[in-house]
Write an enzyme that holds these catalytic residues in place. Structure first.
Site, PDB file in Angstrom:
ATOM      1  N   LYS A  39     -14.439  14.539  45.471  1.00 31.66           N
ATOM      2  CA  LYS A  39     -13.131  14.375  46.134  1.00 31.66           C
ATOM      3  C   LYS A  39     -12.465  13.057  45.705  1.00 31.66           C
ATOM      4  CE  LYS A  39     -14.827  14.385  50.361  1.00 31.66           C
ATOM      5  NZ  LYS A  39     -16.281  14.348  50.146  1.00 31.66           N
ATOM      6  N   ARG A 114     -12.924  16.394  59.257  1.00 30.63           N
ATOM      7  CA  ARG A 114     -14.333  16.685  59.039  1.00 30.63           C
ATOM      8  C   ARG A 114     -14.932  17.463  60.202  1.00 30.63           C
ATOM      9  NH1 ARG A 114     -15.558  12.204  55.401  1.00 30.63           N
ATOM     10  NH2 ARG A 114     -17.757  11.981  54.986  1.00 30.63           N
ATOM     11  N   ARG A 153     -24.375   6.345  42.251  1.00 32.59           N
ATOM     12  CA  ARG A 153     -22.952   6.001  42.315  1.00 32.59           C
ATOM     13  C   ARG A 153     -22.727   4.502  42.516  1.00 32.59           C
ATOM     14  NH1 ARG A 153     -19.245   9.551  46.229  1.00 32.59           N
ATOM     15  NH2 ARG A 153     -20.440   8.724  47.981  1.00 32.59           N
ATOM     16  N   ARG A 186     -22.699   1.607  47.831  1.00 32.75           N
ATOM     17  CA  ARG A 186     -22.481   1.774  49.267  1.00 32.75           C
ATOM     18  C   ARG A 186     -23.817   1.779  49.995  1.00 32.75           C
ATOM     19  NH1 ARG A 186     -18.596   6.858  49.906  1.00 32.75           N
ATOM     20  NH2 ARG A 186     -19.945   7.143  51.687  1.00 32.75           N
ATOM     21  N   ARG A 197     -26.107  12.649  56.217  1.00 30.92           N
ATOM     22  CA  ARG A 197     -24.703  12.939  55.880  1.00 30.92           C
ATOM     23  C   ARG A 197     -24.535  14.416  55.537  1.00 30.92           C
ATOM     24  NH1 ARG A 197     -23.918   8.612  51.402  1.00 30.92           N
ATOM     25  NH2 ARG A 197     -21.832   9.464  51.131  1.00 30.92           N
TER      26      ARG A 197
HETATM   27  N1  LIG Z   1     -13.022  12.209  59.121  1.00 27.79           N
HETATM   28  C1  LIG Z   1     -14.100  11.523  59.522  1.00 27.79           C
HETATM   29  N2  LIG Z   1     -14.656  11.759  60.735  1.00 27.79           N
HETATM   30  C2  LIG Z   1     -15.730  11.077  61.145  1.00 27.79           C
HETATM   31  N3  LIG Z   1     -16.366  10.150  60.414  1.00 27.79           N
HETATM   32  C3  LIG Z   1     -15.860   9.857  59.189  1.00 27.79           C
HETATM   33  C4  LIG Z   1     -14.701  10.532  58.686  1.00 27.79           C
HETATM   34  N4  LIG Z   1     -14.431  10.047  57.453  1.00 27.79           N
HETATM   35  C5  LIG Z   1     -15.368   9.130  57.192  1.00 27.79           C
HETATM   36  N5  LIG Z   1     -16.236   9.006  58.227  1.00 27.79           N
HETATM   37  C6  LIG Z   1     -17.398   8.085  58.309  1.00 27.79           C
HETATM   38  O1  LIG Z   1     -17.460   7.335  57.100  1.00 27.79           O
HETATM   39  C7  LIG Z   1     -18.652   7.645  56.359  1.00 27.79           C
HETATM   40  C8  LIG Z   1     -18.332   7.635  54.880  1.00 27.79           C
HETATM   41  O2  LIG Z   1     -17.361   8.608  54.614  1.00 27.79           O
HETATM   42  P1  LIG Z   1     -16.879   8.962  53.120  1.00 27.79           P
HETATM   43  O3  LIG Z   1     -16.557   7.728  52.375  1.00 27.79           O
HETATM   44  O4  LIG Z   1     -15.834  10.014  53.216  1.00 27.79           O
HETATM   45  O5  LIG Z   1     -18.195   9.497  52.445  1.00 27.79           O
HETATM   46  P2  LIG Z   1     -18.730  10.795  51.776  1.00 27.79           P
HETATM   47  O6  LIG Z   1     -17.697  11.874  51.628  1.00 27.79           O
HETATM   48  O7  LIG Z   1     -19.228  10.283  50.477  1.00 27.79           O
HETATM   49  O8  LIG Z   1     -19.815  11.123  52.752  1.00 27.79           O
HETATM   50  C9  LIG Z   1     -19.103   8.990  56.912  1.00 27.79           C
HETATM   51  O9  LIG Z   1     -20.489   9.200  56.735  1.00 27.79           O
HETATM   52  C10 LIG Z   1     -18.713   8.845  58.403  1.00 27.79           C
HETATM   53  O10 LIG Z   1     -19.620   8.025  59.104  1.00 27.79           O
END
Ligand SMILES: Nc1ncnc2c1ncn2[C@@H]1O[C@H](COP(=O)(O)OP(=O)(O)O)[C@@H](O)[C@H]1O
Length: 233
Positions: A39, A114, A153, A186, A197
């Site tokens: 993404k 999400r 990554r 990260r 996750r």
């Molecule tokens: N829309 C969301 N709702 C709830 N938590 C979120 C959301 N977006 C991000 N997070 C939090 O941020 C963390 C990292 O998200 P992100 O950078 O999108 O990682 P990835 O898609 O690689 O898991 C998630 O594991 C969660 O804890």
């Protein structure tokens, strides 16, 4: 604003970009997919082609954690465990972000919504402005592939640009190609946290895919006019 010190090439590039963007139609897109599905890699390309803003809730939350804002302090532990932060919190972030001038032509949502409640709140928020989501792109990648992608990554924190030790290494190890600044890994990009996750993704985000499929059909639109799924090779 004083533009005297802005280099001519930079000004010309910005003018060219604006001219190109003038006639682009408005678009509101969502990218769905598990961690490491691509993404964040595809977003800047789509953003440039369609003149949209790129809103990644993960990047915004990480910035809040780094700046130790009240929001960041609240979200830190949850993020490190690989669980999802509260719906109201992320919806609030998006509600503010879409008001920015760079989102006037529309946006790409990366990592949001999400959960089904987030998707419902987003629909309500857009409906109030007479807007709706035009496209949902689903990145369908099996869990086995994601482990190697995520654990290798490296990120440039300032821009969100990502690299991979094997699949997309930077020109100089540990250094961002464009700025020369150091790259970082990260905290949650390790095999153990990835398990949580992925569990959160399958339990809470897979229903979001069905939410958009159902909604599209309910609105009597051909499914592929709104919802597109891409499978990893
Ligand atoms: N829309 C969301 N709702 C709830 N938590 C979120 C959301 N977006 C991000 N997070 C939090 O941020 C963390 C990292 O998200 P992100 O950078 O999108 O990682 P990835 O898609 O690689 O898991 C998630 O594991 C969660 O804890």
């Amino acid at each position: 604003m004083d533009l005297t010190d802005v280099p001519v090439e930079q000004l010309m590039k910005e003018i060219e970009r604006r001219l190109e963007c003038q006639n682009k139609p408005e678009k509101r897109m969502i990218l769905l997919g598990p961690p490491g599905s691509g993404k964040g890699t595809q977003s800047p390309i789509i953003k440039k082609d369609h003149c949209l803003c790129h809103l990644a809730t993960g990047d915004m939350l990480r910035a809040a954690v780094a700046a130790k804002t009240p929001l960041g302090i609240k979200a830190k532990e949850t993020m490190e465990s690989g669980a999802l932060v509260g719906d109201d919190l992320v919806v609030g972030i998006i509600e503010e972000a879409v008001k920015k001038p760079e989102c006037k032509n529309g946006f790409i949502l990366d990592g949001f919504p999400r959960t089904v409640p987030q998707a419902q709140m987003l629909d309500k928020m857009l409906a109030k402005k007479g807007q709706a989501i035009d496209k949902v792109l689903n990145f369908d990648v099996p869990d086995e592939v994601l482990v190697e992608r995520v654990t290798g990554r490296w990120i440039h924190a300032g821009s969100g640009r990502s690299y991979h030790t094997k699949f997309a290494p930077p020109k100089v190890h540990g250094i961002d190609d464009l700025t020369g600044e150091p790259l970082m890994q990260r905290k949650d990009d390790n095999a153990e946290t990835l398990k949580s996750r992925l569990a959160a993704f399958h339990a809470q985000t897979t229903p979001v895919i069905n939410y958009y499929k159902d909604k599209t059909q309910h609105d009597f639109c051909p499914l592929d006019s709104v919802f597109r799924s891409f499978q990893a090779e």
